[in-house]
Design a protein around this motif. Structure first.
Motif, PDB file in Angstrom:
ATOM      1  N   HIS A 106     -40.050  14.762 -44.572  1.00  0.00           N
ATOM      2  CA  HIS A 106     -39.678  15.547 -45.747  1.00  0.00           C
ATOM      3  C   HIS A 106     -38.174  15.491 -45.985  1.00  0.00           C
ATOM      4  O   HIS A 106     -37.423  14.995 -45.130  1.00  0.00           O
ATOM      5  CB  HIS A 106     -40.136  17.003 -45.593  1.00  0.00           C
TER       6      HIS A 106
ATOM      7  N   HIS B 255     -34.796  17.919 -47.971  1.00  0.00           N
ATOM      8  CA  HIS B 255     -34.365  19.198 -48.547  1.00  0.00           C
ATOM      9  C   HIS B 255     -33.278  18.906 -49.575  1.00  0.00           C
ATOM     10  O   HIS B 255     -32.314  18.200 -49.254  1.00  0.00           O
ATOM     11  CB  HIS B 255     -33.815  20.124 -47.463  1.00  0.00           C
TER      12      HIS B 255
ATOM     13  N   GLN C 261     -30.370  21.081 -44.658  1.00  0.00           N
ATOM     14  CA  GLN C 261     -30.972  22.112 -43.810  1.00  0.00           C
ATOM     15  C   GLN C 261     -30.274  22.117 -42.458  1.00  0.00           C
ATOM     16  O   GLN C 261     -29.921  21.056 -41.929  1.00  0.00           O
ATOM     17  CB  GLN C 261     -32.459  21.812 -43.598  1.00  0.00           C
TER      18      GLN C 261
ATOM     19  N   PHE D 283     -29.409  18.408 -41.403  1.00  0.00           N
ATOM     20  CA  PHE D 283     -29.988  17.290 -42.141  1.00  0.00           C
ATOM     21  C   PHE D 283     -29.331  17.260 -43.512  1.00  0.00           C
ATOM     22  O   PHE D 283     -29.308  18.276 -44.212  1.00  0.00           O
ATOM     23  CB  PHE D 283     -31.505  17.462 -42.274  1.00  0.00           C
TER      24      PHE D 283
ATOM     25  N   HIS E 211     -36.535  13.173 -42.976  1.00  0.00           N
ATOM     26  CA  HIS E 211     -36.523  13.509 -41.545  1.00  0.00           C
ATOM     27  C   HIS E 211     -37.792  14.284 -41.173  1.00  0.00           C
ATOM     28  O   HIS E 211     -38.566  14.692 -42.044  1.00  0.00           O
ATOM     29  CB  HIS E 211     -35.286  14.357 -41.219  1.00  0.00           C
TER      30      HIS E 211
ATOM     31  N   HIS F  93     -39.014  17.266 -37.749  1.00  0.00           N
ATOM     32  CA  HIS F  93     -38.624  17.989 -36.543  1.00  0.00           C
ATOM     33  C   HIS F  93     -39.838  18.649 -35.940  1.00  0.00           C
ATOM     34  O   HIS F  93     -40.789  18.976 -36.662  1.00  0.00           O
ATOM     35  CB  HIS F  93     -37.489  19.001 -36.784  1.00  0.00           C
TER      36      HIS F  93
HETATM   37 MN    MN Z   1     -36.460  19.886 -42.390  1.00  0.00          MN
END
Ligand code: MN
Length: 134
Positions: A52, A54, A58, A87, A93, A95
């Motif tokens: 995903h 942002h 983030q 990020f 990325h 997590h």
């Molecule tokens: Mn993220």
């Protein structure tokens, strides 16, 4: 001043956004005055986000366990409590937790002017989800 007691139920992260079982505790949601969103996310062993981005970036702050993260094109990185990751805006990325460990992080971000916090892509495959040698 507004105090919110520990009254909000933990929610389960949706299957479209996560692989494995993830629990989310909301800390704050965006308002007209503030674009800040913060959530405490608990990943069970091997659970992780999908790929995903942002729109405004983030920051995650690991508070418990052992975690993993990766940006598109980069190596899988191991995370420990106290580690922080930023990020970049629109950096693809994921997590999550290490394969046999829980991981908890607080995630902070600002939503964009349209209120969007993330754009979600494909799930992280078992081939992509690898534990680096420690
Ligand atoms: Mn993220």
């Amino acid at each position: 001043m507004r105090i919110t007691k520990n009254s909000l139920n933990t929610t389960v992260g949706p299957e479209e956004w996560f692989t494995g079982t993830v629990y989310v505790d909301t800390i704050t949601t965006p308002t007209e005055q503030s674009r800040l969103s913060a959530v405490n996310v608990h990943f069970s062993p091997s659970a992780r986000t999908a790929w995903h981005t942002h729109p405004c970036g983030q920051t995650i702050y690991v508070t418990e366990g052992i975690g993993l993260c990766q940006r598109r094109g980069g190596p899988v990185e191991v995370l420990y409590p106290g580690d922080k990751v930023f990020f970049e805006p629109n950096e693809e990325h994921w997590h999550g937790a290490a394969p046999q460990r829980f991981m908890t992080h607080i995630a902070f971000l600002e939503v964009d002017a349209a209120g969007t916090s993330a754009t979600w892509g494909s799930h992280v495959t078992d081939e992509e989800y690898t534990m680096p040698a420690m």
